[in-house]
Scaffold this active site. Structure first.
Site, PDB file in Angstrom:
ATOM      1  N   SER A  51      -5.897  -1.200   4.935  1.00  0.00           N
ATOM      2  CA  SER A  51      -5.770   0.165   4.444  1.00  0.00           C
ATOM      3  C   SER A  51      -4.458   0.680   5.006  1.00  0.00           C
ATOM      4  O   SER A  51      -4.271   0.681   6.236  1.00  0.00           O
ATOM      5  CB  SER A  51      -6.957   1.008   4.921  1.00  0.00           C
ATOM      6  OG  SER A  51      -6.943   2.254   4.258  1.00  0.00           O
ATOM      7  N   GLU A  52      -3.537   1.090   4.137  1.00  0.00           N
ATOM      8  CA  GLU A  52      -2.155   1.294   4.595  1.00  0.00           C
ATOM      9  C   GLU A  52      -1.983   2.506   5.511  1.00  0.00           C
ATOM     10  O   GLU A  52      -0.918   2.703   6.073  1.00  0.00           O
ATOM     11  CB  GLU A  52      -1.187   1.344   3.411  1.00  0.00           C
ATOM     12  CG  GLU A  52      -1.346   2.521   2.462  1.00  0.00           C
ATOM     13  CD  GLU A  52      -2.214   2.173   1.262  1.00  0.00           C
ATOM     14  OE1 GLU A  52      -3.070   1.272   1.376  1.00  0.00           O
ATOM     15  OE2 GLU A  52      -2.053   2.833   0.220  1.00  0.00           O
ATOM     16  N   ASN A  53      -3.029   3.301   5.681  1.00  0.00           N
ATOM     17  CA  ASN A  53      -2.933   4.383   6.658  1.00  0.00           C
ATOM     18  C   ASN A  53      -3.141   3.865   8.085  1.00  0.00           C
ATOM     19  O   ASN A  53      -3.116   4.650   9.028  1.00  0.00           O
ATOM     20  CB  ASN A  53      -3.916   5.516   6.335  1.00  0.00           C
ATOM     21  CG  ASN A  53      -5.337   5.034   6.159  1.00  0.00           C
ATOM     22  OD1 ASN A  53      -5.594   4.007   5.560  1.00  0.00           O
ATOM     23  ND2 ASN A  53      -6.271   5.782   6.716  1.00  0.00           N
TER      24      ASN A  53
END
Lengths: 213, 241
Positions: A51-53
């Site tokens: 998840s790119e966060n």
């Protein structure tokens, strides 16, 4: 009755996309149909979802009452962690994306062109919300698979000779999975890899604006 | 040197001026410096430029500074959840610079590391590349040239960040995905103010487990956080193992 060609539904498209996954891969799934891919990961294949966060090893939604405001995915939904989970900051997260460490991204799209151009972030004169991490993902991830409906709401092909919308990335798409089948971006156009259940090659060709080689 | 302050307003005293450039941590509403943003609203500082991945929602996060028209420009990757933002943007009151999310994070990290610019493939061939320097590097699988664009490092007048725990020397520990943009935002500030849920006694944080060393943090406060959830998604109990 060509207008009624349906082919795969959303879940069947997601299940087909899940067949792209290989054991040991780190993968980023976009919002929409790509999110459903995690429900169809084949047995014996272990993939780690990014998840790119700032997370590797994304787990399912929490059970009611155990939601944590500090634990969300890139779509800002509450999620859970797994035993293998690791957290990191946004610079490192996109470092692993830009650095080619993520094996595959599965994304939705508004348009894809036969040269691999992808448009999925803005429609001129409509509300523009931003590209988020999409431009970074398509530029950095080793393999980009698009999952989308073959045609838009007006029945027009979304698989085009050239994109009409502003691009998210140029020449970035490797494979397209639509309700009608699977297409690969190759020299000179798109190659039919597979037809969806009940779809003939003639039907797929009639619904596709892009050059099919 | 004293880094611990008693309130957000006190911690920001002397640091705010009209027209300044602020980098803020957070992703969506997760890990945002909610107390410091509230204090900036109370201070009434105007014509602010914010580098922040998102712009909050109408009544939380940077959204509260849009309500009071204190923001002149946003540098963000995604601003979808904010009606007042859209109204001001469409009417021309608010300037908006879209940055791809990873480019924004790296611009902050680079600025904080003394790197004024860097080359990236992100955005090549898109509107993001317009007006930017293009350069080829022999990075293809067989050494063939690939095109990159130059992006600039960000150095902000002030960074406002939120962490889980901190100590009096400014060492910070974040929790889960609330880390997100906070470390790079902190790094790119000439001055950084951090708000934490708990200031612990110096020496109690594991030195091997510090996510952001105190060298990057100049002032720190402890406070109560609302920690609002933007999209509460759950599964039925019977589905759970």
């Amino acid at each position: 009755m060509a207008d009624t060609i349906k082919g795969w539904d959303r879940n069947q498209m997601a299940a087909r996309a899940a067949q792209e996954l290989q054991d040991g891969w780190y993968v980023n799934l976009g919002i929409g149909i790509p999110t459903l891919v995690s429900n169809y990961i084949p047995e014996g294949i272990e993939v780690t979802l990014q998840s790119e966060n700032g997370m590797l090893g994304m787990g399912p939604f929490p059970v009611e009452g155990s939601e944590d405001a500090d634990l969300i995915n890139a779509g800002k939904q509450t999620i859970t962690e797994l035993p293998k989970t690791a957290y990191f900051d946004s610079a490192m997260s996109f470092g692993m994306i830009r650095g080619g460490k993520i094996a595959m991204a599965i994304l939705g799209a508004m348009e894809v062109a036969e040269n691999g151009d992808l448009a999925n972030w803005m429609i001129p004169k409509k509300l523009v919300k931003g590209m988020g991490g999409a431009m970074d993902l398509v530029a950095g991830v080793r393999r980009v698979v698009v999952v989308m409906d073959h045609a838009n709401k007006h029945g027009e092909s979304k698989v085009l000779k050239e994109c009409t919308l502003p691009l998210t990335g140029k020449g970035v798409v490797d494979r397209i999975i639509t309700n009608l089948g699977v297409l690969d971006v190759v020299e000179g156009g798109l190659k039919i890899v597979e037809l969806a259940e009940g779809v003939t090659e003639e039907e797929l060709r009639s619904k596709t604006e892009a050059t099919l080689v | 040197m004293k880094k611990v302050y008693s309130s957000a307003a006190e911690a920001l005293d002397g640091l705010l001026h009209d027209g300044m450039f602020i980098a803020a941590g957070g992703f969506g509403l997760c890990g945002i410096p909610e107390l410091l943003l509230e204090a900036i609203k109370e201070a009434g500082t105007k014509d602010l430029t914010f580098a922040s991945n998102n712009a909050g929602v109408d009544d939380f996060g940077i959204g509260i500074l849009l309500q009071t028209k204190q923001v002149k420009k946003m540098i963000s990757s995604y601003v979808g959840e904010n009606a007042e933002f859209m109204r001001q943007y469409l009417s021309g009151e608010l300037e908006l610079e879209f940055n791809p999310q990873g480019t924004l994070a790296e611009r902050m990290r680079a600025g904080g590391c003394g790197i004024p610019g860097f080359y990236t493939k992100t955005g090549v061939g898109t509107v993001i590349a317009e007006g930017k320097e293009h350069k080829d590097f022999p990075t293809g699988p067989d050494g063939e040239p690939e095109t990159y664009i130059m992006e600039r490092g960000i150095v902000a007048d002030l960074a406002v960040v939120k962490a889980w725990k901190g100590d009096a020397t400014g060492n910070l520990v974040f929790r889960k995905t609330a880390r997100n943009f906070n470390p790079p935002a902190a790094m790119c500030g000439r001055v950084c103010v951090a708000e934490v849920e708990e200031i612990v006694e110096t020496g109690t944080l594991d030195p091997d487990g510090i996510h952001l060393p105190g060298i990057y943090v100049h002032r720190i406060i402890q406070g109560e956080h609302e920690k609002r959830i933007e999209q509460r998604t759950v599964r039925a109990k019977k589905e759970a193992m």
